[in-house]
Design a protein around this motif. Sequence first.
Motif, mmCIF file in Angstrom:
data_model
loop_
_atom_site.group_PDB
_atom_site.id
_atom_site.type_symbol
_atom_site.label_atom_id
_atom_site.label_comp_id
_atom_site.label_asym_id
_atom_site.label_seq_id
_atom_site.Cartn_x
_atom_site.Cartn_y
_atom_site.Cartn_z
ATOM 1 N N MET A 47 0.739 -1.221 -0.195
ATOM 2 C CA MET A 47 -0.026 0.157 0.067
ATOM 3 C C MET A 47 0.671 1.167 -0.181
ATOM 4 O O MET A 47 0.428 2.306 0.354
ATOM 5 C CB MET A 47 -0.965 -0.072 1.307
ATOM 6 C CG MET A 47 -1.912 -1.012 1.221
ATOM 7 S SD MET A 47 -3.244 -0.555 -0.153
ATOM 8 C CE MET A 47 -4.278 0.645 0.914
ATOM 9 N N SER A 48 2.188 1.022 -0.142
ATOM 10 C CA SER A 48 3.095 2.104 -0.280
ATOM 11 C C SER A 48 3.116 3.189 0.965
ATOM 12 O O SER A 48 3.794 4.102 0.859
ATOM 13 C CB SER A 48 2.487 3.059 -1.483
ATOM 14 O OG SER A 48 1.812 4.121 -1.310
ATOM 15 N N PRO A 84 3.863 8.468 -2.178
ATOM 16 C CA PRO A 84 3.520 8.002 -3.401
ATOM 17 C C PRO A 84 4.608 7.476 -4.512
ATOM 18 O O PRO A 84 4.251 7.065 -5.412
ATOM 19 C CB PRO A 84 3.137 9.277 -4.167
ATOM 20 C CG PRO A 84 3.831 10.382 -3.460
ATOM 21 C CD PRO A 84 3.907 9.800 -1.975
ATOM 22 N N THR A 85 5.850 7.583 -3.998
ATOM 23 C CA THR A 85 6.902 6.817 -4.701
ATOM 24 C C THR A 85 7.750 5.944 -3.659
ATOM 25 O O THR A 85 7.750 5.962 -2.565
ATOM 26 C CB THR A 85 7.946 8.254 -5.018
ATOM 27 O OG1 THR A 85 8.269 8.900 -3.733
ATOM 28 C CG2 THR A 85 7.018 9.195 -6.126
ATOM 29 N N ARG A 115 18.943 17.212 -1.180
ATOM 30 C CA ARG A 115 18.409 17.117 -2.540
ATOM 31 C C ARG A 115 19.778 16.964 -3.657
ATOM 32 O O ARG A 115 19.720 16.320 -4.662
ATOM 33 C CB ARG A 115 17.415 18.102 -2.940
ATOM 34 C CG ARG A 115 16.983 18.055 -4.275
ATOM 35 C CD ARG A 115 16.632 19.316 -4.904
ATOM 36 N NE ARG A 115 15.953 19.043 -6.221
ATOM 37 C CZ ARG A 115 16.670 18.646 -7.255
ATOM 38 N NH1 ARG A 115 17.732 18.776 -7.287
ATOM 39 N NH2 ARG A 115 16.012 18.464 -8.315
ATOM 40 N N ARG A 163 14.917 8.945 -10.166
ATOM 41 C CA ARG A 163 14.303 9.846 -11.237
ATOM 42 C C ARG A 163 13.060 10.479 -10.359
ATOM 43 O O ARG A 163 12.585 10.252 -9.544
ATOM 44 C CB ARG A 163 13.281 8.923 -12.134
ATOM 45 C CG ARG A 163 14.487 7.999 -13.112
ATOM 46 C CD ARG A 163 14.948 8.923 -14.188
ATOM 47 N NE ARG A 163 15.583 7.927 -15.086
ATOM 48 C CZ ARG A 163 16.889 7.501 -14.956
ATOM 49 N NH1 ARG A 163 17.333 7.478 -13.771
ATOM 50 N NH2 ARG A 163 17.546 6.760 -15.820
ATOM 51 N N ASP A 164 12.759 11.494 -10.982
ATOM 52 C CA ASP A 164 11.535 12.375 -10.490
ATOM 53 C C ASP A 164 11.644 12.707 -9.293
ATOM 54 O O ASP A 164 10.761 12.921 -8.315
ATOM 55 C CB ASP A 164 10.144 11.577 -10.776
ATOM 56 C CG ASP A 164 9.913 11.010 -11.820
ATOM 57 O OD1 ASP A 164 10.490 11.503 -12.999
ATOM 58 O OD2 ASP A 164 9.284 9.943 -12.011
ATOM 59 N N LEU A 165 12.882 13.341 -8.967
ATOM 60 C CA LEU A 165 13.156 13.788 -7.634
ATOM 61 C C LEU A 165 12.679 15.295 -7.543
ATOM 62 O O LEU A 165 12.802 16.116 -8.206
ATOM 63 C CB LEU A 165 14.653 14.009 -7.500
ATOM 64 C CG LEU A 165 15.300 14.695 -5.995
ATOM 65 C CD1 LEU A 165 14.990 13.442 -5.013
ATOM 66 C CD2 LEU A 165 16.631 14.636 -6.084
ATOM 67 N N ARG A 166 11.509 15.402 -6.318
ATOM 68 C CA ARG A 166 10.991 16.751 -6.319
ATOM 69 C C ARG A 166 10.377 16.826 -4.826
ATOM 70 O O ARG A 166 10.566 15.917 -3.966
ATOM 71 C CB ARG A 166 9.961 16.610 -6.908
ATOM 72 C CG ARG A 166 8.845 15.507 -6.968
ATOM 73 C CD ARG A 166 7.424 15.773 -7.596
ATOM 74 N NE ARG A 166 6.667 14.915 -7.118
ATOM 75 C CZ ARG A 166 5.273 15.112 -6.795
ATOM 76 N NH1 ARG A 166 5.020 16.482 -6.332
ATOM 77 N NH2 ARG A 166 4.439 14.284 -6.441
ATOM 78 N N ASN A 184 11.267 8.407 -7.731
ATOM 79 C CA ASN A 184 11.223 7.045 -8.332
ATOM 80 C C ASN A 184 12.553 6.280 -8.306
ATOM 81 O O ASN A 184 13.647 7.123 -8.623
ATOM 82 C CB ASN A 184 10.464 7.256 -9.594
ATOM 83 C CG ASN A 184 8.873 7.296 -9.473
ATOM 84 O OD1 ASN A 184 8.305 6.771 -8.329
ATOM 85 N ND2 ASN A 184 8.407 8.268 -10.261
ATOM 86 N N VAL A 185 12.442 5.137 -8.815
ATOM 87 C CA VAL A 185 13.583 4.162 -8.844
ATOM 88 C C VAL A 185 13.555 3.718 -10.264
ATOM 89 O O VAL A 185 12.651 3.388 -10.789
ATOM 90 C CB VAL A 185 13.756 3.082 -7.901
ATOM 91 C CG1 VAL A 185 14.875 2.242 -8.015
ATOM 92 C CG2 VAL A 185 13.481 3.855 -6.491
ATOM 93 N N HIS A 186 14.672 3.739 -10.853
ATOM 94 C CA HIS A 186 14.826 3.266 -12.403
ATOM 95 C C HIS A 186 16.114 2.180 -12.625
ATOM 96 O O HIS A 186 17.249 2.857 -12.454
ATOM 97 C CB HIS A 186 15.039 4.398 -13.333
ATOM 98 C CG HIS A 186 14.981 3.717 -14.892
ATOM 99 N ND1 HIS A 186 13.863 3.171 -15.352
ATOM 100 C CD2 HIS A 186 16.187 3.876 -15.494
ATOM 101 C CE1 HIS A 186 14.369 2.875 -16.607
ATOM 102 N NE2 HIS A 186 15.603 3.285 -16.720
#
Lengths: 44, 271
Positions: free
Chosen positions: B1-2, B6-7, B29, B39-42, B160-162
Amino acid sequence: MKVALKPTAPIRGEELFEQLRTELLKALPSCQFTFEAGDIVSRL
Amino acid sequence: MSFGSPTPVEVAVQGTNMAANRVYAQTIRGELAKIPELRDLRLARPLDYPTLDITIRSRPRGPIRSHSGGRRALHSRGHLLQPFHGTELLARSGERNGFQIQVEIPQDRIQPADDVRNIPVMKDGRSRPLLGDVASVANGTAPGMVERYNMQRVVSYTANVHGEPLGRLAEKVREALKRAGESPRGMTVGLRQIPVFEETFRGLRTGLLLSMAAIFPLLAANFQSFRLSALSCSRRQLLSERQSANAGSPRRRSRGRRESPRLRKAGANRR
Protein backbone atom coordinates in the motif's frame (compact mmCIF):
# COMPACT_ATOMS: atom_id res chain seq x y z
CA MET A 1 -3.43 13.31 -15.15
CA LYS A 2 -4.46 9.70 -14.92
CA VAL A 3 -3.55 7.54 -17.89
CA ALA A 4 -4.60 3.93 -18.52
CA LEU A 5 -2.79 2.10 -21.30
CA LYS A 6 -4.65 -0.14 -23.68
CA PRO A 7 -3.86 -3.85 -23.31
CA THR A 8 -2.42 -3.83 -26.82
CA ALA A 9 -0.02 -0.94 -26.13
CA PRO A 10 3.39 -1.86 -27.57
CA ILE A 11 5.37 -0.13 -24.84
CA ARG A 12 4.69 -0.30 -21.11
CA GLY A 13 6.08 0.37 -17.66
CA GLU A 14 9.51 1.80 -16.97
CA GLU A 15 10.48 1.92 -20.63
CA LEU A 16 7.50 4.16 -21.38
CA PHE A 17 8.18 6.40 -18.37
CA GLU A 18 11.78 6.87 -19.42
CA GLN A 19 10.78 7.76 -22.97
CA LEU A 20 8.14 10.21 -21.73
CA ARG A 21 10.61 11.85 -19.34
CA THR A 22 12.96 12.54 -22.24
CA GLU A 23 10.27 13.75 -24.64
CA LEU A 24 8.39 15.91 -22.12
CA LEU A 25 11.59 17.53 -20.87
CA LYS A 26 12.41 18.50 -24.46
CA ALA A 27 8.91 19.85 -25.17
CA LEU A 28 8.35 21.64 -21.83
CA PRO A 29 11.73 22.36 -20.23
CA SER A 30 10.33 24.62 -17.50
CA CYS A 31 7.90 21.98 -16.22
CA GLN A 32 8.46 19.09 -13.88
CA PHE A 33 6.86 15.69 -14.44
CA THR A 34 6.60 12.75 -12.10
CA PHE A 35 5.07 9.33 -12.52
CA GLU A 36 3.12 8.02 -9.60
CA ALA A 37 1.01 4.95 -9.12
CA GLY A 38 -2.67 5.59 -9.78
CA ASP A 39 -3.70 3.59 -6.76
CA ILE A 40 -6.11 4.31 -3.96
CA VAL A 41 -3.39 5.65 -1.62
CA SER A 42 -2.61 8.62 -3.82
CA ARG A 43 -6.29 9.47 -4.03
CA LEU A 44 -6.94 9.60 -0.28
CA MET B 1 0.00 0.00 0.00
CA SER B 2 3.11 2.23 -0.38
CA PHE B 3 2.84 3.35 3.28
CA GLY B 4 1.55 6.83 2.58
CA SER B 5 4.24 7.79 0.11
CA PRO B 6 3.46 8.02 -3.59
CA THR B 7 6.98 6.93 -4.61
CA PRO B 8 9.45 4.25 -3.43
CA VAL B 9 11.97 6.76 -2.03
CA GLU B 10 11.03 9.54 0.38
CA VAL B 11 13.45 11.51 2.53
CA ALA B 12 11.80 13.61 5.23
CA VAL B 13 13.52 16.42 7.14
CA GLN B 14 11.66 17.17 10.34
CA GLY B 15 12.18 20.08 12.72
CA THR B 16 10.55 23.06 14.37
CA ASN B 17 12.10 25.68 12.08
CA MET B 18 10.65 25.45 8.58
CA ALA B 19 13.29 27.69 6.99
CA ALA B 20 16.14 25.64 8.48
CA ASN B 21 14.41 22.42 7.41
CA ARG B 22 14.23 23.72 3.89
CA VAL B 23 17.91 24.71 3.74
CA TYR B 24 19.04 21.31 4.98
CA ALA B 25 16.56 19.51 2.69
CA GLN B 26 18.07 21.34 -0.29
CA THR B 27 21.53 20.11 0.72
CA ILE B 28 20.17 16.57 0.80
CA ARG B 29 18.52 17.11 -2.57
CA GLY B 30 21.87 18.06 -4.07
CA GLU B 31 23.36 14.77 -2.87
CA LEU B 32 20.38 12.68 -3.95
CA ALA B 33 20.53 14.22 -7.43
CA LYS B 34 23.98 12.63 -7.85
CA ILE B 35 22.45 9.12 -7.74
CA PRO B 36 21.87 8.22 -11.41
CA GLU B 37 19.18 5.60 -10.65
CA LEU B 38 16.84 8.13 -9.03
CA ARG B 39 14.14 9.73 -11.18
CA ASP B 40 11.50 12.44 -10.63
CA LEU B 41 13.25 13.91 -7.59
CA ARG B 42 10.97 16.62 -6.24
CA LEU B 43 9.46 18.19 -3.16
CA ALA B 44 6.50 16.19 -1.91
CA ARG B 45 4.66 19.41 -0.98
CA PRO B 46 5.26 22.59 -2.96
CA LEU B 47 6.99 25.23 -0.84
CA ASP B 48 6.78 28.12 -3.33
CA TYR B 49 3.16 27.94 -4.30
CA PRO B 50 2.12 31.14 -6.17
CA THR B 51 -0.08 33.41 -4.08
CA LEU B 52 -1.49 36.94 -4.06
CA ASP B 53 -0.43 38.86 -0.98
CA ILE B 54 -3.23 41.27 -0.03
CA THR B 55 -2.32 43.83 2.59
CA ILE B 56 -5.28 45.86 3.88
CA ARG B 57 -4.28 49.43 4.61
CA SER B 58 -5.50 50.98 7.81
CA ARG B 59 -6.12 54.33 6.01
CA PRO B 60 -7.51 53.66 2.53
CA ARG B 61 -7.06 56.06 -0.35
CA GLY B 62 -9.83 57.37 -2.62
CA PRO B 63 -13.28 58.75 -1.89
CA ILE B 64 -13.89 56.81 1.33
CA ARG B 65 -10.99 58.43 3.12
CA SER B 66 -13.22 61.27 4.28
CA HIS B 67 -15.63 59.13 6.27
CA SER B 68 -13.96 56.72 8.68
CA GLY B 69 -12.50 54.59 5.89
CA GLY B 70 -10.21 52.62 8.17
CA ARG B 71 -13.12 51.14 10.02
CA ARG B 72 -14.96 50.36 6.84
CA ALA B 73 -11.89 48.68 5.41
CA LEU B 74 -12.26 46.03 8.08
CA HIS B 75 -15.30 44.80 6.20
CA SER B 76 -13.12 43.97 3.23
CA ARG B 77 -11.66 40.79 4.69
CA GLY B 78 -15.00 39.05 4.83
CA HIS B 79 -16.16 40.46 1.52
CA LEU B 80 -12.96 39.46 -0.23
CA LEU B 81 -13.60 35.82 0.55
CA GLN B 82 -17.12 35.95 -0.83
CA PRO B 83 -16.29 35.71 -4.55
CA PHE B 84 -14.10 32.64 -3.89
CA HIS B 85 -16.06 30.81 -1.24
CA GLY B 86 -19.45 32.06 -2.36
CA THR B 87 -22.49 33.39 -0.62
CA GLU B 88 -24.54 30.76 1.12
CA LEU B 89 -28.26 31.07 1.15
CA LEU B 90 -30.70 28.81 2.90
CA ALA B 91 -33.76 28.43 0.75
CA ARG B 92 -36.91 26.96 2.22
CA SER B 93 -39.53 25.13 0.33
CA GLY B 94 -42.69 24.77 2.38
CA GLU B 95 -42.17 24.32 6.10
CA ARG B 96 -39.85 21.33 6.42
CA ASN B 97 -37.58 21.05 3.41
CA GLY B 98 -34.63 23.41 3.28
CA PHE B 99 -31.68 23.35 0.92
CA GLN B 100 -28.50 25.32 0.55
CA ILE B 101 -27.61 27.46 -2.45
CA GLN B 102 -24.07 28.67 -2.92
CA VAL B 103 -23.21 31.42 -5.38
CA GLU B 104 -19.60 32.12 -6.27
CA ILE B 105 -17.53 33.53 -9.10
CA PRO B 106 -15.80 30.71 -11.03
CA GLN B 107 -12.10 30.76 -10.20
CA ASP B 108 -11.09 30.75 -13.85
CA ARG B 109 -12.78 34.14 -14.27
CA ILE B 110 -10.45 35.74 -11.74
CA GLN B 111 -7.09 35.41 -13.46
CA PRO B 112 -4.89 38.51 -13.19
CA ALA B 113 -4.27 40.43 -9.98
CA ASP B 114 -6.34 43.32 -11.38
CA ASP B 115 -9.49 41.15 -11.19
CA VAL B 116 -8.85 40.81 -7.48
CA ARG B 117 -8.22 44.54 -7.10
CA ASN B 118 -11.62 45.22 -8.69
CA ILE B 119 -13.66 43.22 -6.20
CA PRO B 120 -16.10 45.51 -4.34
CA VAL B 121 -15.63 45.22 -0.63
CA MET B 122 -18.48 47.14 1.02
CA LYS B 123 -21.07 45.08 2.76
CA ASP B 124 -24.07 47.25 1.78
CA GLY B 125 -23.76 46.19 -1.88
CA ARG B 126 -22.30 49.43 -3.19
CA SER B 127 -19.93 49.14 -6.14
CA ARG B 128 -17.18 51.19 -4.49
CA PRO B 129 -14.71 51.17 -2.85
CA LEU B 130 -12.89 48.34 -4.53
CA LEU B 131 -10.30 46.14 -2.91
CA GLY B 132 -7.55 48.03 -4.75
CA ASP B 133 -8.64 51.22 -2.91
CA VAL B 134 -8.22 49.74 0.54
CA ALA B 135 -5.46 47.17 0.03
CA SER B 136 -2.29 46.49 -1.90
CA VAL B 137 -2.18 43.33 -3.99
CA ALA B 138 1.16 41.76 -4.92
CA ASN B 139 2.40 38.42 -6.19
CA GLY B 140 4.01 36.22 -3.60
CA THR B 141 4.76 32.63 -2.67
CA ALA B 142 3.80 30.42 0.24
CA PRO B 143 4.02 26.72 1.11
CA GLY B 144 1.23 24.91 -0.69
CA MET B 145 0.73 22.64 2.29
CA VAL B 146 2.74 22.27 5.49
CA GLU B 147 3.07 18.69 6.62
CA ARG B 148 3.49 18.10 10.33
CA TYR B 149 4.63 15.08 12.27
CA ASN B 150 4.75 15.08 16.09
CA MET B 151 4.01 18.81 16.05
CA GLN B 152 7.12 19.46 13.93
CA ARG B 153 7.16 20.68 10.36
CA VAL B 154 8.35 18.31 7.65
CA VAL B 155 10.02 19.02 4.32
CA SER B 156 10.30 15.89 2.23
CA TYR B 157 11.68 14.90 -1.15
CA THR B 158 10.29 11.99 -3.14
CA ALA B 159 11.84 10.06 -6.00
CA ASN B 160 11.21 7.08 -8.25
CA VAL B 161 13.69 4.30 -8.92
CA HIS B 162 14.89 3.21 -12.34
CA GLY B 163 17.04 0.24 -13.31
CA GLU B 164 18.03 -0.78 -9.78
CA PRO B 165 16.25 -2.74 -7.04
CA LEU B 166 15.17 -0.65 -4.07
CA GLY B 167 17.17 -2.76 -1.62
CA ARG B 168 20.45 -2.00 -3.42
CA LEU B 169 19.54 1.64 -3.90
CA ALA B 170 18.86 2.07 -0.18
CA GLU B 171 22.61 1.94 0.53
CA LYS B 172 23.26 4.69 -2.02
CA VAL B 173 20.55 6.86 -0.50
CA ARG B 174 22.04 6.37 2.97
CA GLU B 175 25.49 7.29 1.65
CA ALA B 176 24.02 10.44 0.10
CA LEU B 177 22.54 11.37 3.48
CA LYS B 178 25.94 10.86 5.10
CA ARG B 179 27.57 13.10 2.48
CA ALA B 180 25.01 15.82 3.22
CA GLY B 181 26.52 16.07 6.70
CA GLU B 182 25.10 15.88 10.16
CA SER B 183 21.69 17.43 10.59
CA PRO B 184 21.45 20.61 12.71
CA ARG B 185 20.41 20.30 16.33
CA GLY B 186 16.73 19.54 16.83
CA MET B 187 16.30 18.32 13.27
CA THR B 188 15.86 14.69 12.25
CA VAL B 189 16.17 13.08 8.84
CA GLY B 190 14.24 9.93 8.05
CA LEU B 191 13.56 7.59 5.15
CA ARG B 192 9.89 6.79 4.81
CA GLN B 193 9.53 3.71 2.59
CA ILE B 194 12.90 2.00 2.78
CA PRO B 195 12.90 1.01 6.50
CA VAL B 196 9.46 -0.61 6.13
CA PHE B 197 10.64 -2.43 3.01
CA GLU B 198 13.75 -3.70 4.79
CA GLU B 199 11.77 -4.73 7.85
CA THR B 200 9.37 -6.70 5.64
CA PHE B 201 12.27 -8.53 4.00
CA ARG B 202 13.91 -9.22 7.34
CA GLY B 203 10.64 -10.77 8.51
CA LEU B 204 10.35 -12.88 5.36
CA ARG B 205 13.96 -14.05 5.70
CA THR B 206 13.45 -15.00 9.35
CA GLY B 207 10.23 -16.81 8.44
CA LEU B 208 12.00 -18.77 5.71
CA LEU B 209 14.82 -19.82 8.07
CA LEU B 210 12.36 -20.84 10.78
CA SER B 211 10.32 -22.89 8.31
CA MET B 212 13.50 -24.62 7.09
CA ALA B 213 14.45 -25.34 10.71
CA ALA B 214 11.02 -26.87 11.25
CA ILE B 215 11.03 -28.91 8.03
CA PHE B 216 14.59 -30.24 8.42
CA PRO B 217 13.87 -32.67 11.32
CA LEU B 218 10.74 -33.87 9.51
CA LEU B 219 12.77 -34.65 6.40
CA ALA B 220 15.49 -36.27 8.50
CA ALA B 221 12.88 -38.52 10.12
CA ASN B 222 11.37 -39.35 6.73
CA PHE B 223 14.68 -40.21 5.01
CA GLN B 224 16.23 -41.47 8.25
CA SER B 225 19.30 -39.54 7.25
CA PHE B 226 20.51 -36.05 8.15
CA ARG B 227 22.65 -36.01 5.03
CA LEU B 228 19.74 -36.60 2.66
CA SER B 229 17.67 -34.10 4.57
CA ALA B 230 20.38 -31.46 4.25
CA LEU B 231 20.79 -32.33 0.57
CA SER B 232 17.09 -31.92 -0.12
CA CYS B 233 17.15 -28.46 1.55
CA SER B 234 20.30 -27.39 -0.27
CA ARG B 235 20.39 -24.99 -3.18
CA ARG B 236 21.98 -27.61 -5.40
CA GLN B 237 19.05 -29.92 -4.90
CA LEU B 238 16.62 -27.13 -5.69
CA LEU B 239 18.51 -26.38 -8.90
CA SER B 240 18.58 -30.01 -10.02
CA GLU B 241 14.86 -30.28 -9.31
CA ARG B 242 14.25 -27.21 -11.43
CA GLN B 243 16.35 -28.70 -14.23
CA SER B 244 14.43 -31.96 -14.11
CA ALA B 245 11.16 -30.01 -14.13
CA ASN B 246 12.36 -28.13 -17.21
CA ALA B 247 13.34 -31.39 -18.85
CA GLY B 248 9.79 -32.57 -18.25
CA SER B 249 8.34 -29.69 -20.27
CA PRO B 250 7.20 -30.64 -23.81
CA ARG B 251 10.00 -28.70 -25.50
CA ARG B 252 12.68 -30.22 -23.32
CA ARG B 253 11.10 -33.68 -23.44
CA SER B 254 11.43 -33.85 -27.21
CA ARG B 255 15.10 -32.91 -26.83
CA GLY B 256 15.56 -35.44 -24.04
CA ARG B 257 14.42 -38.31 -26.29
CA ARG B 258 17.33 -37.81 -28.62
CA GLU B 259 20.28 -39.98 -27.83
CA SER B 260 23.72 -38.53 -27.56
CA PRO B 261 26.22 -39.71 -30.22
CA ARG B 262 28.25 -41.45 -27.52
CA LEU B 263 25.26 -43.49 -26.33
CA ARG B 264 24.26 -44.27 -29.90
CA LYS B 265 27.75 -45.65 -30.54
CA ALA B 266 27.65 -47.70 -27.34
CA GLY B 267 24.28 -49.13 -28.39
CA ALA B 268 25.58 -50.05 -31.83
CA ASN B 269 28.52 -51.87 -30.27
CA ARG B 270 26.18 -53.79 -28.00
CA ARG B 271 24.05 -54.80 -30.95
